[in-house]
Design an enzyme around this catalytic site. Structure first.
Site, PDB file in Angstrom:
ATOM      1  N   CYS A 377      11.964   1.805 -23.930  1.00 12.14           N
ATOM      2  CA  CYS A 377      13.296   2.245 -23.487  1.00 12.14           C
ATOM      3  C   CYS A 377      14.299   1.230 -23.994  1.00 12.14           C
ATOM      4  O   CYS A 377      13.959   0.341 -24.777  1.00 12.14           O
ATOM      5  CB  CYS A 377      13.352   2.394 -21.965  1.00 12.14           C
ATOM      6  N   HIS A 551      19.067   0.202 -14.174  1.00 19.71           N
ATOM      7  CA  HIS A 551      19.010  -1.227 -14.474  1.00 19.71           C
ATOM      8  C   HIS A 551      19.965  -1.516 -15.609  1.00 19.71           C
ATOM      9  O   HIS A 551      20.509  -0.603 -16.235  1.00 19.71           O
ATOM     10  CB  HIS A 551      17.586  -1.654 -14.830  1.00 19.71           C
TER      11      HIS A 551
END
Length: 628
Positions: A377, A551
């Site tokens: 990611c 995040h």
């Protein structure tokens, strides 16, 4: 070709769907207060025409402009459509709005790209305002002289064609195209991109339109689900049908019955014939709705029905249900479902991803030679970590020799055989690891591409005699066997970092709440909160199964003081795009310190009962126990 059609359909419906409320408001005003309405009122009736003529086209055009050109595109699209509207105020310029609105967004977007880096300092606001005004004015002139007249002519032709079908009793034949198109996820495109503009024009003259009724009729799908409920031989599928019926009929989510047709494509005959017969009935009884029934539930269907037509509409829906049930029952009984419901749902998810413009890649070459799989990611610490943990747990019994770990998309190792990335990061992954095969997914926890990858690896593993010992797996993956005591471990999750029963908020507000809680507990600097918002804009942190893990970006790691995770529970859910997240885990990580807790979260997600309880529980101690 099919993918392009689906993308175009998605774009058309994307302009209309956010503004359905305005169309419904218009429908209610017309149904209540026009001369032939339930409670005629001359003063309130004065709102009906301006809403249809001006408000709805402007809303659609501005939405289309924003989809292409952002906020500046929204303004230019709204300006531009005024020209088309004023070219002929006797008709509703919905189709013109769908053209000139995105055109306005495109023009201002290209202007901004041309000016990027060439804007004189101090003149930014002046140039931005004047450019939007001038481009909007020029497009309004174009709309008045070209787009409006052309759309007027097209609308006349289409309306004439519809009238011919109605007069000659041929309108039921459109069901031959509607029902298969729905299963291909073109339902919103057909309903809101084609039927709604025609229906709105008809409703403006006659007070109602049969065109509103063609696609959202819940009867054909209900008949299919009833056939599976009574006659399917597969008990799991049979038991799932009653729940699907409630969602379909009362919730109006027609997509719920599409997998049941994909299980046995011959069943598509049933909703086609059911809809044909109901359209014939509606046409014969001069039925129509006053506005769009969206979503297509029986509740919305009846709310848009004139009072005098309610019994006729109920009969029509009942006819569609009965005919569809009668046709589907012997097919379902004989076949019993050629494929599993799970396989059909996976196929549907892949089709839906294609309809959103995503590319789902599932096939890999030489599966028996795969030794290392990397989940990647943007930052490599949240989404990919959970995805890798869950997939590793699935593989460990059947393919223990395959190393599964995670990293950031820009740091995929050179010896990676397969890289699993979200679709929007595919190009970066190809640059980072040109030697690796890519598997593109929608989310890391529940995706048909992951299921396909697992099946390929299992099949290859059963034919291979290769095996690697557990010692070959790095400690970060296999588990760090240290002698550290519990008190030596950092406090990654504390009770103060858990917030239960939060009221529903927007995605941005939920992410900010998680970030501010991380900062409050001393895990991060306050600037990390903005980095979390930036990360979400890049690619969603929704993981599937009602879980999101927002995040910061990889660039924000320097603002992390210590590793920590916070947990916010939203029982009513937070909208992350098309999905709802009831569980939001905010993450800030240094190195691999947070991976153990993410692994624990994945274990929790694999237990459906625990997962569902965690979405609604008020027991803080129980939550800590599950995540400790």
């Amino acid at each position: 070709m099919k993918n392009k059609v689906q993308q175009f359909g998605k774009f058309l419906s994307g302009m209309v769907m956010p503004n359905i409320g305005a169309l419904i408001a218009f429908g209610f005003l017309a149904a209540l207060f026009i001369d032939t309405g339930w409670i005629p009122n001359e003063k309130l009736n004065s709102m009906v025409s301006p809403m249809l003529t001006y408000l709805i086209p402007i809303l659609i055009a501005s939405t289309g402009g924003k989809m292409v050109g952002g906020d500046r595109g929204r303004v230019v699209g709204a300006i531009a459509v005024i020209g088309a509207i004023m070219s002929d105020t006797s008709i509703t310029m919905l189709m013109a709005a769908m053209i000139i609105g995105p055109l306005g967004g495109f023009c201002i977007k290209k202007f901004d790209e041309a000016m990027d880096g060439h804007m004189p300092a101090g003149f930014e606001m002046l140039i931005n305002n004047f450019s939007a005004g001038i481009i909007g004015m020029l497009l309004a002139i174009l709309g008045y002289t070209v787009v409006g007249p052309v759309m007027s002519a097209i609308l006349v032709v289409l309306a004439t064609g519809v009238n011919i079908l109605v007069v000659h009793g041929l309108l039921p034949l459109v069901a031959i195209f509607i029902e298969p198109a729905k299963v291909l996820f073109l339902n919103n495109a057909i309903n809101h991109g084609i039927f709604t503009p025609l229906a709105t024009a008809q409703a403006a003259e006659a007070g109602k339109s049969i065109m509103y009724m063609l696609e959202p009729n819940p009867g054909p799908g209900l008949g299919v689900l009833l056939a599976y409920m009574f006659f399917c031989k597969d008990m799991k599928t049979k038991q799932s049908a009653p729940g699907a019926i409630i969602i379909h009929v009362l919730g109006g989510i027609h997509e719920i019955y599409f997998p049941y047709i994909l299980m046995n494509p011959l069943v598509i005959i049933a909703p086609i014939i059911g809809n044909m017969v109901s359209i014939f009935w509606f046409n014969m009884m001069d039925c129509g709705l006053v506005g769009p029934a969206s979503p297509g539930s029986i509740i919305a269907y009846l709310m848009m029905t004139p009072g005098s037509d309610i019994w006729k509409v109920l009969v029509g829906v009942g006819i569609a249900t009965g005919v569809s049930f009668a046709v589907a029952s012997p097919i379902v009984k004989m076949a019993g479902g050629k494929n599993s419901l799970e396989a059909a749902q996976s196929e549907m998810a892949a089709m839906k991803a294609e309809a959103k413009g995503q590319t789902v890649q599932t096939e890999i070459k030489d599966a028996s030679q795969i030794k290392k799989i990397i989940f990647a990611c943007d930052a490599g610490m949240g989404s990919s970590a959970m995805g890798a943990t869950k997939f590793r747990n699935r593989l460990k019994e059947v393919c223990p020799q395959i190393h599964v770990s995670n990293t950031s998309v820009d740091n995929i190792p050179f010896d990676c055989d397969v890289a699993v990335v979200q679709t929007t990061l595919a190009e970066r992954a190809r640059k980072s690891a040109p030697q690796a095969q890519l598997v593109t997914i929608g989310n890391f926890l529940a995706d048909p591409a992951l299921d396909a990858l697992y099946e390929q690896l299992c099949h290859a593993g059963s034919e291979s005699e290769k095996a690697e010992t557990a010692s070959d797996v790095p400690a970060a993956v296999a588990g760090n066997e240290t002698e550290a005591t519990e008190t030596d471990k950092p406090q990654i999750l504390v009770k103060q970092g858990i917030r239960l029963n939060q009221k529903p908020v927007s995605k941005e507000e939920a992410i900010r709440a998680a970030g501010e809680l991380l900062a409050e507990l001393g895990y991060v600097d306050e600037t990390y909160v903005d980095a979390m918002q930036e990360r979400e804009k890049l690619v969603t942190t929704y993981m599937g199964m009602g879980v999101a893990i927002p995040h910061g970006t990889s660039q924000a790691k320097e603002t992390v003081k210590k590793t920590g995770i916070v947990f916010l529970q939203y029982p009513e859910g937070v909208d992350f795009g098309d999905e709802k997240a009831e569980l939001v885990f905010g993450i800030a990580g240094i190195g691999d310190e947070h991976l153990e807790l993410l692994s624990k979260i994945c274990e929790v997600l694999e237990d459906e009962e625990v997962l569902e309880k965690m979405k609604t529980t008020s027991d803080l101690e129980w939550v800590m126990e599950q995540l400790s």
